[in-house]
Motif scaffolding. Sequence first.
Motif, mmCIF file in Angstrom:
data_model
loop_
_atom_site.group_PDB
_atom_site.id
_atom_site.type_symbol
_atom_site.label_atom_id
_atom_site.label_comp_id
_atom_site.label_asym_id
_atom_site.label_seq_id
_atom_site.Cartn_x
_atom_site.Cartn_y
_atom_site.Cartn_z
ATOM 1 N N VAL A 92 -28.032 -54.206 88.193
ATOM 2 C CA VAL A 92 -28.152 -53.237 87.113
ATOM 3 C C VAL A 92 -28.911 -52.013 87.615
ATOM 4 N N LEU A 93 -28.437 -50.841 87.221
ATOM 5 C CA LEU A 93 -29.122 -49.583 87.535
ATOM 6 C C LEU A 93 -29.701 -49.020 86.248
ATOM 7 N N ASP A 94 -31.005 -48.775 86.248
ATOM 8 C CA ASP A 94 -31.701 -48.209 85.093
ATOM 9 C C ASP A 94 -32.196 -46.822 85.474
ATOM 10 N N ARG A 145 -38.228 -44.257 93.436
ATOM 11 C CA ARG A 145 -38.438 -42.867 93.026
ATOM 12 C C ARG A 145 -37.237 -42.035 93.466
ATOM 13 N N ALA A 146 -36.586 -41.419 92.481
ATOM 14 C CA ALA A 146 -35.435 -40.553 92.756
ATOM 15 C C ALA A 146 -35.152 -39.721 91.518
ATOM 16 N N ASP A 147 -34.426 -38.642 91.719
ATOM 17 C CA ASP A 147 -34.001 -37.778 90.621
ATOM 18 C C ASP A 147 -32.658 -38.290 90.111
ATOM 19 N N ALA A 148 -32.619 -38.680 88.838
ATOM 20 C CA ALA A 148 -31.413 -39.287 88.288
ATOM 21 C C ALA A 148 -30.248 -38.321 88.186
ATOM 22 N N THR A 149 -30.500 -37.004 88.304
ATOM 23 C CA THR A 149 -29.383 -36.058 88.275
ATOM 24 C C THR A 149 -28.570 -36.133 89.565
ATOM 25 N N GLY A 150 -29.122 -36.802 90.589
ATOM 26 C CA GLY A 150 -28.394 -37.073 91.804
ATOM 27 C C GLY A 150 -28.542 -35.993 92.871
ATOM 28 N N PRO A 151 -27.914 -36.273 94.026
ATOM 29 C CA PRO A 151 -27.157 -37.491 94.314
ATOM 30 C C PRO A 151 -28.088 -38.684 94.559
ATOM 31 N N LEU A 152 -27.750 -39.815 93.975
ATOM 32 C CA LEU A 152 -28.570 -41.012 94.116
ATOM 33 C C LEU A 152 -28.314 -41.687 95.469
ATOM 34 N N PRO A 153 -29.347 -42.328 96.040
ATOM 35 C CA PRO A 153 -29.220 -42.916 97.380
ATOM 36 C C PRO A 153 -28.657 -44.338 97.366
ATOM 37 N N PHE A 154 -27.615 -44.570 96.577
ATOM 38 C CA PHE A 154 -27.006 -45.897 96.487
ATOM 39 C C PHE A 154 -25.502 -45.771 96.725
ATOM 40 N N ARG A 155 -24.898 -46.893 97.073
ATOM 41 C CA ARG A 155 -23.463 -46.891 97.304
ATOM 42 C C ARG A 155 -22.719 -46.765 95.982
ATOM 43 N N PRO A 156 -21.832 -45.810 95.849
ATOM 44 C CA PRO A 156 -21.047 -45.694 94.615
ATOM 45 C C PRO A 156 -20.270 -46.976 94.321
ATOM 46 N N GLY A 157 -20.161 -47.288 93.038
ATOM 47 C CA GLY A 157 -19.400 -48.470 92.629
ATOM 48 C C GLY A 157 -20.070 -49.785 92.957
ATOM 49 N N SER A 158 -21.415 -49.811 93.024
ATOM 50 C CA SER A 158 -22.101 -51.038 93.455
ATOM 51 C C SER A 158 -22.928 -51.700 92.358
ATOM 52 N N PHE A 159 -22.810 -51.229 91.106
ATOM 53 C CA PHE A 159 -23.597 -51.802 90.014
ATOM 54 C C PHE A 159 -22.677 -52.330 88.903
ATOM 55 N N ASP A 160 -23.071 -53.466 88.321
ATOM 56 C CA ASP A 160 -22.313 -54.071 87.226
ATOM 57 C C ASP A 160 -22.597 -53.410 85.885
ATOM 58 N N ARG A 161 -23.814 -52.941 85.702
ATOM 59 C CA ARG A 161 -24.234 -52.281 84.471
ATOM 60 C C ARG A 161 -25.095 -51.079 84.842
ATOM 61 N N VAL A 162 -25.010 -50.028 84.027
ATOM 62 C CA VAL A 162 -25.867 -48.854 84.204
ATOM 63 C C VAL A 162 -26.410 -48.447 82.842
ATOM 64 N N LEU A 163 -27.721 -48.243 82.785
ATOM 65 C CA LEU A 163 -28.370 -47.690 81.603
ATOM 66 C C LEU A 163 -28.841 -46.285 81.926
ATOM 67 N N ALA A 164 -28.364 -45.315 81.149
ATOM 68 C CA ALA A 164 -28.823 -43.923 81.276
ATOM 69 C C ALA A 164 -29.589 -43.576 80.011
ATOM 70 N N ASP A 165 -30.888 -43.837 80.032
ATOM 71 C CA ASP A 165 -31.771 -43.538 78.904
ATOM 72 C C ASP A 165 -32.422 -42.191 79.193
ATOM 73 N N VAL A 166 -31.720 -41.138 78.812
ATOM 74 C CA VAL A 166 -31.972 -39.806 79.377
ATOM 75 C C VAL A 166 -33.134 -39.074 78.695
ATOM 76 N N PRO A 167 -33.742 -38.106 79.394
ATOM 77 C CA PRO A 167 -34.744 -37.247 78.746
ATOM 78 C C PRO A 167 -34.081 -36.426 77.647
ATOM 79 N N CYS A 168 -34.813 -36.208 76.552
ATOM 80 C CA CYS A 168 -34.221 -35.547 75.386
ATOM 81 C C CYS A 168 -35.314 -34.822 74.596
ATOM 82 N N THR A 169 -34.919 -34.199 73.488
ATOM 83 C CA THR A 169 -35.882 -33.469 72.659
ATOM 84 C C THR A 169 -36.815 -34.412 71.898
ATOM 85 N N GLY A 170 -36.473 -35.692 71.791
ATOM 86 C CA GLY A 170 -37.372 -36.656 71.162
ATOM 87 C C GLY A 170 -37.519 -36.514 69.662
ATOM 88 N N LEU A 171 -36.523 -35.954 68.999
ATOM 89 C CA LEU A 171 -36.648 -35.722 67.555
ATOM 90 C C LEU A 171 -36.509 -37.002 66.738
#
Length: 281
Positions: A92-94, A145-171
């Motif tokens: 899983v990639l979080d 430690r990495a910037d989620a906007t990429g490019p990420l240092p992982f092999r593409p297509g190598s995760f079963d699940r991905v959670l993108a809990d992104v930064p937001c305005t928090g309203l």
Amino acid sequence: EEAEALCRANNAVPPLTVRTNTLKIDREGLLRRLEAEGMEPRATPYSPWGLILGKAEGLTEGEAFREGLFQVQDEAAQLISWLLGPKPGQRVLDLCAAPGGKTTHMAELMGDEGEIVAVDVSPRKLKLLKENCLRLGLRIVRPRRADATGPLPFRPGSFDRVLADVPCTGLGVLRRHPDAKWRVRPEDPERLSRIQLQILREGARMLKGEGLLLYSTCTLTLEENEGVIEEFLRDGGFELLDPREEFPGLEGLFSPEGFLLTLPHRHGTDGFFAALLRKRG
């Protein structure tokens, strides 16, 4: 009227909610432990792991906290990991993971079997994530430690699940962070939506065929929620899932399109949005 109700809820004092660490105790057992510590716990109505505390003084000094029997986490946030549904043994990639509330919940749902790569750009927050994992007794989380906007240092297509809990305005969490009423500017939703879409696309690149990708925010703006998903789906290669049948009794938490949408004035939780997507094989 609904806008007024939301404003009133955002000005109220939010409840303190904790999530049971089911690798160490069940919810009923934790309820008894916290009752003995004088916390006046009661079960949450939506999350099967949550307890709302009537009192919280000394919570983090108590034995239950030190033993790693729970994590402080709002009920709506607990639903995010449940919606993604990671399984034991999966990879899983979080993204934007720290301080690790959803990361640690996924590790618990996986029975601490498999691997979770927890990415965040902040060293300070990653330190908190590591501390939470240690206290909760979790071994499968790999902070990175990495910037989620990429490019990420992982092999593409190598995760079963991905959670993108992104930064937001928090309203959706104004009752916890009322300063956002003055901090958020009118142009912020559009500006952040571009970053959110970039993170979502990078997460999609990391996902295996037929894998699941969950996009989530703690805000309520169309630009950052439905707008990002609509733009992402135009890229092709993904389908939006409607998970309501998988969550009987919780249909009121979902929109007609199948988006998770929790609201403080309707559900008593923080305001969260989530969309579940499947990558076409």
